[in-house]
Design a protein around this motif. Sequence first.
Motif, PDB file in Angstrom:
ATOM      1  N   GLY A  88     -69.024 -14.928 -24.264  1.00 18.96           N
ATOM      2  CA  GLY A  88     -69.164 -13.549 -24.222  1.00 18.96           C
ATOM      3  C   GLY A  88     -70.385 -13.063 -24.307  1.00 18.96           C
ATOM      4  O   GLY A  88     -70.833 -11.946 -23.495  1.00 18.96           O
ATOM      5  N   ALA A  89     -71.424 -13.226 -25.219  1.00 19.59           N
ATOM      6  CA  ALA A  89     -72.666 -12.658 -25.429  1.00 19.59           C
ATOM      7  C   ALA A  89     -73.331 -13.089 -24.086  1.00 19.59           C
ATOM      8  O   ALA A  89     -74.077 -12.176 -23.853  1.00 19.59           O
ATOM      9  CB  ALA A  89     -73.227 -13.393 -26.659  1.00 19.59           C
ATOM     10  N   ALA A  90     -73.276 -14.167 -23.601  1.00 15.14           N
ATOM     11  CA  ALA A  90     -74.093 -14.379 -22.345  1.00 15.14           C
ATOM     12  C   ALA A  90     -73.468 -13.611 -21.317  1.00 15.14           C
ATOM     13  O   ALA A  90     -74.407 -13.039 -20.341  1.00 15.14           O
ATOM     14  CB  ALA A  90     -73.958 -15.941 -21.966  1.00 15.14           C
ATOM     15  N   ILE A  91     -72.303 -13.369 -21.013  1.00 16.93           N
ATOM     16  CA  ILE A  91     -71.750 -12.364 -20.030  1.00 16.93           C
ATOM     17  C   ILE A  91     -72.215 -11.214 -20.274  1.00 16.93           C
ATOM     18  O   ILE A  91     -72.837 -10.179 -19.305  1.00 16.93           O
ATOM     19  CB  ILE A  91     -70.162 -12.558 -19.920  1.00 16.93           C
ATOM     20  N   PHE A  92     -72.327 -10.543 -21.478  1.00 16.58           N
ATOM     21  CA  PHE A  92     -72.594  -9.152 -21.791  1.00 16.58           C
ATOM     22  C   PHE A  92     -74.272  -9.166 -21.579  1.00 16.58           C
ATOM     23  O   PHE A  92     -74.694  -8.260 -20.684  1.00 16.58           O
ATOM     24  CB  PHE A  92     -72.421  -8.950 -23.353  1.00 16.58           C
ATOM     25  N   GLY A  93     -75.074 -10.273 -21.841  1.00 14.11           N
ATOM     26  CA  GLY A  93     -76.487 -10.200 -21.651  1.00 14.11           C
ATOM     27  C   GLY A  93     -76.639 -10.069 -19.920  1.00 14.11           C
ATOM     28  O   GLY A  93     -77.568  -9.476 -19.559  1.00 14.11           O
ATOM     29  N   ILE A  94     -75.832 -10.917 -19.124  1.00 16.48           N
ATOM     30  CA  ILE A  94     -76.162 -10.715 -17.982  1.00 16.48           C
ATOM     31  C   ILE A  94     -75.877  -9.178 -17.382  1.00 16.48           C
ATOM     32  O   ILE A  94     -76.598  -8.802 -16.586  1.00 16.48           O
ATOM     33  CB  ILE A  94     -75.343 -11.619 -16.937  1.00 16.48           C
ATOM     34  N   GLY A  95     -74.793  -8.559 -17.610  1.00 14.81           N
ATOM     35  CA  GLY A  95     -74.549  -7.233 -17.383  1.00 14.81           C
ATOM     36  C   GLY A  95     -75.626  -6.477 -17.854  1.00 14.81           C
ATOM     37  O   GLY A  95     -75.903  -5.325 -17.069  1.00 14.81           O
ATOM     38  N   TRP A  96     -76.036  -6.513 -18.978  1.00 10.23           N
ATOM     39  CA  TRP A  96     -77.036  -5.549 -19.706  1.00 10.23           C
ATOM     40  C   TRP A  96     -78.531  -5.727 -18.760  1.00 10.23           C
ATOM     41  O   TRP A  96     -79.030  -4.715 -18.536  1.00 10.23           O
ATOM     42  CB  TRP A  96     -77.420  -6.102 -21.033  1.00 10.23           C
ATOM     43  N   GLY A  97     -78.699  -6.897 -18.389  1.00 15.02           N
ATOM     44  CA  GLY A  97     -79.949  -7.086 -17.576  1.00 15.02           C
ATOM     45  C   GLY A  97     -79.823  -6.808 -16.300  1.00 15.02           C
ATOM     46  O   GLY A  97     -80.859  -6.224 -15.544  1.00 15.02           O
TER      47      GLY A  97
ATOM     48  N   LEU B  95     -69.140  -6.714 -16.587  1.00 11.67           N
ATOM     49  CA  LEU B  95     -69.533  -7.584 -17.057  1.00 11.67           C
ATOM     50  C   LEU B  95     -69.971  -7.229 -18.814  1.00 11.67           C
ATOM     51  O   LEU B  95     -69.482  -8.193 -19.818  1.00 11.67           O
ATOM     52  CB  LEU B  95     -70.981  -8.205 -16.682  1.00 11.67           C
ATOM     53  N   VAL B  96     -70.309  -6.166 -18.972  1.00 13.33           N
ATOM     54  CA  VAL B  96     -70.578  -5.766 -20.318  1.00 13.33           C
ATOM     55  C   VAL B  96     -69.522  -5.449 -21.099  1.00 13.33           C
ATOM     56  O   VAL B  96     -69.150  -5.869 -22.122  1.00 13.33           O
ATOM     57  CB  VAL B  96     -71.619  -4.485 -20.338  1.00 13.33           C
ATOM     58  N   GLY B  99     -67.615  -8.991 -21.667  1.00 13.45           N
ATOM     59  CA  GLY B  99     -68.440  -9.813 -22.265  1.00 13.45           C
ATOM     60  C   GLY B  99     -68.699  -9.600 -23.801  1.00 13.45           C
ATOM     61  O   GLY B  99     -68.609 -10.223 -24.730  1.00 13.45           O
ATOM     62  N   LEU B 102     -65.171 -10.386 -25.342  1.00  8.59           N
ATOM     63  CA  LEU B 102     -65.063 -11.705 -25.741  1.00  8.59           C
ATOM     64  C   LEU B 102     -65.957 -12.085 -26.906  1.00  8.59           C
ATOM     65  O   LEU B 102     -65.502 -13.048 -27.518  1.00  8.59           O
ATOM     66  CB  LEU B 102     -65.446 -12.624 -24.199  1.00  8.59           C
ATOM     67  N   GLY B 103     -67.121 -11.879 -26.625  1.00 11.67           N
ATOM     68  CA  GLY B 103     -68.129 -12.194 -27.861  1.00 11.67           C
ATOM     69  C   GLY B 103     -68.304 -11.261 -29.095  1.00 11.67           C
ATOM     70  O   GLY B 103     -68.987 -11.305 -29.690  1.00 11.67           O
ATOM     71  N   PHE B 129     -77.251 -13.127 -25.894  1.00 15.64           N
ATOM     72  CA  PHE B 129     -77.512 -11.799 -24.938  1.00 15.64           C
ATOM     73  C   PHE B 129     -78.763 -11.469 -24.581  1.00 15.64           C
ATOM     74  O   PHE B 129     -79.207 -11.159 -23.575  1.00 15.64           O
ATOM     75  CB  PHE B 129     -76.419 -10.917 -25.331  1.00 15.64           C
ATOM     76  N   ALA B 133     -79.914 -11.768 -20.720  1.00 18.25           N
ATOM     77  CA  ALA B 133     -80.476 -10.369 -20.281  1.00 18.25           C
ATOM     78  C   ALA B 133     -81.782 -10.534 -19.735  1.00 18.25           C
ATOM     79  O   ALA B 133     -82.233 -10.143 -18.602  1.00 18.25           O
ATOM     80  CB  ALA B 133     -80.564  -9.345 -21.406  1.00 18.25           C
ATOM     81  N   THR B 136     -81.649 -12.644 -16.466  1.00 13.04           N
ATOM     82  CA  THR B 136     -81.131 -11.675 -15.526  1.00 13.04           C
ATOM     83  C   THR B 136     -82.375 -10.758 -14.646  1.00 13.04           C
ATOM     84  O   THR B 136     -82.296 -10.784 -13.626  1.00 13.04           O
ATOM     85  CB  THR B 136     -79.957 -10.961 -15.867  1.00 13.04           C
ATOM     86  N   VAL B 137     -83.005 -10.262 -15.897  1.00 11.97           N
ATOM     87  CA  VAL B 137     -83.847  -9.341 -15.211  1.00 11.97           C
ATOM     88  C   VAL B 137     -84.974 -10.020 -14.479  1.00 11.97           C
ATOM     89  O   VAL B 137     -85.585  -9.778 -13.430  1.00 11.97           O
ATOM     90  CB  VAL B 137     -84.478  -8.595 -16.239  1.00 11.97           C
TER      91      VAL B 137
END
Lengths: 136, 150
Positions: A88-97, B95-96, B99, B102-103, B129, B133, B136-137
């Motif tokens: 979940g944290a990884a998915i959140f991080g992808i969206g945040w980025g 995703l946010v 995610g 879930l987290g 995260f 992130a 991803t950036v």
Amino acid sequence: MIRQLLVLFSGFVFALGLGISEMTRPEKVLGFLDIFGDWDPSLAFVMGGAIVVYAGALQIVKHRNRPQFGKRFRIPTRSEITPSLIIGAAIFGIGWGLAGFCPGPGIVAAAGLVTPALFFLPSLIAGILIHRWLFD
Amino acid sequence: MTEFTPIAATIGGILIGLAAAMMMLFEGRIAGISGILSGALKKSDGTPPAWQATFLGGLVLGGIVLTAAQGFVERDFVMTELSISPVLAIAAGLLVGFGTRLGNGCTSGHGVCGIPRLSMRSILATLTFMAAAAATVYLTNHVFAFGGLS
């Protein structure tokens, strides 16, 4: 009434903090996350300032039996490291980025009618509801 | 691309910490925005507006005041010069939202409120995260060129 007003005030101060630190601006957030590019470390100071103040508040909590208005201090007690926590944290991080918005700044920027935030916020709500349908 | 602003960042961080501290000391609640938003989306049971909705009202009020204040102080609080496409913003939101549920938390719940408790769950979630992130950036702006910075 005073209780409701203090909750409203907390939200208001939270938003001011996000705005003054510019966490509400995607360029600032992406600049912080861009550690291999033109890195702007400012947002580490946001986290640092917030953590120091909150750690102080937790010291006060230690000496109290209950909060001013609520029934008890609802401090999470879970300690197990689960796959869903990390995934979940990884998915959140992808969206945040991707767009530079996490939930708080997304809401504040949408209130300020910032165009990408107006797309982000409904989609954020949809993401929460999709999780609820799948897992609740 | 953006200027290093440690003083404004620290002042903002202190305000965020104070707001989260008020929620804990007054209400005994964690000021995790993703959890609060999720709670506000629950069906009402006929009782007065949930505290979650009230807190979100404060966030919205703050956003409006910040937007109005920008014109007077010649600083940008709530605006972006990046061209973030609707598709990118919508994908990011999904995703946010998914995610963080879930987290069990986001930057505020795991970061601001979890790290000072020395919660191992929150520390690991925050490291995860942040790393995801940053990766991803890097990928969306330096390898492929569809990110907001590219």
